[in-house]
Design a protein around this motif. Structure first.
Motif, mmCIF file in Angstrom:
data_model
loop_
_atom_site.group_PDB
_atom_site.id
_atom_site.type_symbol
_atom_site.label_atom_id
_atom_site.label_comp_id
_atom_site.label_asym_id
_atom_site.label_seq_id
_atom_site.Cartn_x
_atom_site.Cartn_y
_atom_site.Cartn_z
ATOM 1 N N UNK A 1 0.795 -1.107 -0.061
ATOM 2 C CA UNK A 1 -0.003 -0.098 0.164
ATOM 3 C C UNK A 1 0.952 1.281 0.013
ATOM 4 N N UNK A 2 2.015 1.189 0.999
ATOM 5 C CA UNK A 2 2.762 2.624 0.870
ATOM 6 C C UNK A 2 3.369 2.744 -0.559
ATOM 7 N N UNK A 3 4.077 1.547 -0.921
ATOM 8 C CA UNK A 3 4.703 1.612 -2.333
ATOM 9 C C UNK A 3 3.902 2.173 -3.328
ATOM 10 N N UNK A 4 2.423 1.668 -3.359
ATOM 11 C CA UNK A 4 1.558 2.242 -4.436
ATOM 12 C C UNK A 4 1.360 3.737 -3.970
ATOM 13 N N UNK A 5 1.140 4.369 -2.970
ATOM 14 C CA UNK A 5 0.682 5.723 -2.534
ATOM 15 C C UNK A 5 1.982 6.557 -2.928
ATOM 16 N N UNK A 6 3.182 6.032 -2.391
ATOM 17 C CA UNK A 6 4.237 6.824 -2.911
ATOM 18 C C UNK A 6 4.370 6.951 -4.108
ATOM 19 N N UNK A 7 4.018 5.943 -4.966
ATOM 20 C CA UNK A 7 4.110 6.080 -6.541
ATOM 21 C C UNK A 7 2.834 7.345 -6.949
ATOM 22 N N UNK A 8 1.967 7.221 -6.482
ATOM 23 C CA UNK A 8 0.805 7.874 -6.696
ATOM 24 C C UNK A 8 1.198 9.343 -6.383
#
Length: 143
Positions: free
Chosen positions: A15-22
């Motif tokens: 979730x954190x990796x996806x959020x950071x990318x977004x």
């Protein structure tokens, strides 16, 4: 049951990796979204309030705010009652960034709950909140 920690860690990291990318797509970095969220509801607060409510160290908040000020998402102004205190205000660009961030989190939540029924979604959130409550109630270090 012994795999719970592995599943939670994997979920959190993913979730954190996806959020950071977004975040990067909308020009934000870690820490900035929660500050924008707080400022939308508490415009003109002092930096200490931001640190306390966002659970970020005061020195880190200062650093994040400097970056946000350069991006014109916020501005700081000297407090009229105490010249040593700075009040933090969100700009129009900051409001737009916060709306984009909010939409991004809604999309990420929708992705997480893809193919979940409304009941399963509600049940999952309730279970996770119950786990948080259990841990906070039994954690003697946080009292």
């Amino acid at each position: 049951m012994s795999d719970l920690h592995k599943v939670l860690i994997k979920l959190f990291r993913t979730y954190k990796r996806k959020a950071r990318c977004e975040f990067s797509k909308i020009g934000l970095s870690e820490g900035q979204p929660q500050i924008l969220d707080f400022l939308v509801k508490n415009n003109g607060c002092i930096q200490r309030e931001l640190a306390d409510n966002c659970k970020i160290e005061p020195a880190t908040v200062t650093c994040i705010l400097s970056t946000m000020e350069k991006k014109k998402l916020i501005y700081r102004s000297q407090n009229s009652e105490n010249r040593r205190i700075l009040n933090v205000f969100i700009t129009d660009s900051g409001i737009i960034a916060q709306k984009n961030e909010s939409n991004m989190f809604n999309n990420l939540d929708e992705l997480c709950f893809h193919d979940f029924s409304k009941e399963d979604k509600t049940g999952t959130i309730n279970l996770l909140n119950n786990m948080i409550h259990n841990l906070e109630g039994k954690d003697t270090n946080n009292k």
